[in-house]
Design a protein around this motif. Structure first.
Motif, mmCIF file in Angstrom:
data_model
loop_
_atom_site.group_PDB
_atom_site.id
_atom_site.type_symbol
_atom_site.label_atom_id
_atom_site.label_comp_id
_atom_site.label_asym_id
_atom_site.label_seq_id
_atom_site.Cartn_x
_atom_site.Cartn_y
_atom_site.Cartn_z
ATOM 1 N N GLU A 32 0.808 -1.217 0.000
ATOM 2 C CA GLU A 32 0.000 0.000 0.000
ATOM 3 C C GLU A 32 0.842 1.269 0.000
ATOM 4 O OE1 GLU A 32 -2.393 -0.679 3.475
ATOM 5 O OE2 GLU A 32 -4.006 -1.537 2.279
ATOM 6 N N PHE A 33 1.951 1.260 0.743
ATOM 7 C CA PHE A 33 2.845 2.415 0.823
ATOM 8 C C PHE A 33 4.193 2.024 0.229
ATOM 9 C CE2 PHE A 33 -0.204 3.271 4.221
ATOM 10 C CZ PHE A 33 -0.571 4.566 3.898
ATOM 11 N N TYR A 34 4.505 2.627 -0.901
ATOM 12 C CA TYR A 34 5.724 2.263 -1.622
ATOM 13 C C TYR A 34 6.180 3.460 -2.452
ATOM 14 C CZ TYR A 34 2.075 1.738 -5.093
ATOM 15 O OH TYR A 34 0.994 1.978 -5.894
ATOM 16 N N THR A 164 -5.912 5.066 1.058
ATOM 17 C CA THR A 164 -4.502 4.679 1.173
ATOM 18 C C THR A 164 -3.720 5.043 -0.081
ATOM 19 O OG1 THR A 164 -5.131 2.889 2.648
ATOM 20 C CG2 THR A 164 -2.960 2.746 1.664
ATOM 21 N N ASN A 165 -4.301 4.839 -1.260
ATOM 22 C CA ASN A 165 -3.619 5.164 -2.503
ATOM 23 C C ASN A 165 -3.309 6.667 -2.584
ATOM 24 O OD1 ASN A 165 -2.616 4.484 -5.196
ATOM 25 N ND2 ASN A 165 -4.363 5.685 -5.908
ATOM 26 N N ASN A 168 -0.536 7.528 -0.191
ATOM 27 C CA ASN A 168 0.747 7.108 -0.752
ATOM 28 C C ASN A 168 1.244 8.130 -1.772
ATOM 29 O OD1 ASN A 168 2.909 5.088 -1.052
ATOM 30 N ND2 ASN A 168 2.085 4.869 -3.119
ATOM 31 N N TYR A 171 2.640 11.111 0.233
ATOM 32 C CA TYR A 171 3.976 10.799 0.768
ATOM 33 C C TYR A 171 5.042 10.841 -0.326
ATOM 34 C CZ TYR A 171 2.402 9.268 5.410
ATOM 35 O OH TYR A 171 1.903 9.220 6.677
ATOM 36 N N ASN A 172 4.692 10.404 -1.517
ATOM 37 C CA ASN A 172 5.657 10.377 -2.610
ATOM 38 C C ASN A 172 5.964 11.761 -3.182
ATOM 39 O OD1 ASN A 172 6.781 7.661 -3.712
ATOM 40 N ND2 ASN A 172 4.746 7.196 -2.903
ATOM 41 N N GLN A 190 1.019 7.083 9.262
ATOM 42 C CA GLN A 190 0.202 6.262 8.377
ATOM 43 C C GLN A 190 -1.227 6.185 8.891
ATOM 44 O OE1 GLN A 190 2.936 5.396 9.999
ATOM 45 N NE2 GLN A 190 4.234 4.013 8.873
#
Length: 192
Positions: A32-34, A164-165, A168, A171-172, A190
């Motif tokens: 989910e987080f990458y 979540t998407n 993410n 965060y990116n 998170q």
């Protein structure tokens, strides 16, 4: 979720508290987080240009030291300017994924004006109509959606938040993550 916090609980509570034998380490689901493959393109998608972003993901509460973050970032920008790092100065922004207004929270319009940072800070707005989100400089607690044009975009909050998407993707956008707070009991961005 740290050895230190477990030791404090054992010392202060003794046998009055039932603790798990192991601590619950802070972590994420890597599905989910990458990290996204092309961070520059990702930033261009949201800002129209390559930018340098220092970001925070925290609820708007007084114990979250947003005023100190803004002051520190203002000092950073001033040092860039004074040292002749014009290119980095021009592409540097602070991003605060937080809520506004909050009854017990910070008054962002007043802080941004006090620190002369209205043009240097982005926030997350989410449309209540089309559900799309976008980063924008402070425009009020409700503004016009960049996607559908409806005057229904507002700050992210506990009841109206990113999936979540989307989180993410936020965060990116960051090159550096900051979480500056006092009296932190849980402190897992998170979840926040």
């Amino acid at each position: 979720y740290t050895d230190w916090s477990k030791k404090v609980l054992v010392k202060e509570c003794g046998s009055k508290i039932n603790l798990f034998p192991k601590i619950a380490n802070a972590g994420i689901n890597p599905n989910e987080f990458y990290p996204l493959q092309n961070k520059t393109q990702h930033k261009i998608k949201y800002f129209g240009k390559d930018v340098s972003i220092v970001g925070a993901v925290m609820r708007n509460q007084k114990r979250k030291l947003f005023a100190d973050i803004l002051l520190a970032y203002k000092k950073y920008l001033n040092r860039l300017k004074e040292s002749g790092q014009t290119e980095l100065y021009q592409k540097s922004y602070l991003y605060l994924h937080t809520s506004y207004p909050e009854e017990q929270g910070w008054d962002f319009p007043a802080l941004l004006a006090e620190y002369e940072m209205l043009d240097r800070v982005y926030f997350t707005y989410i449309c209540r109509g089309c559900k799309n989100w976008f980063p924008a400089k402070f425009q009020n607690s409700i503004t016009k959606c960049k996607h559908c044009g409806s005057p229904a975009a507002s700050f992210s909050n506990v009841a109206h938040n990113l999936d979540t998407n989307g989180l993410n993707e936020v965060y990116n956008l960051f090159d550096l993550f900051v979480q500056y707070a006092i009296c932190e009991g849980f402190g897992m961005p998170q979840v926040e």
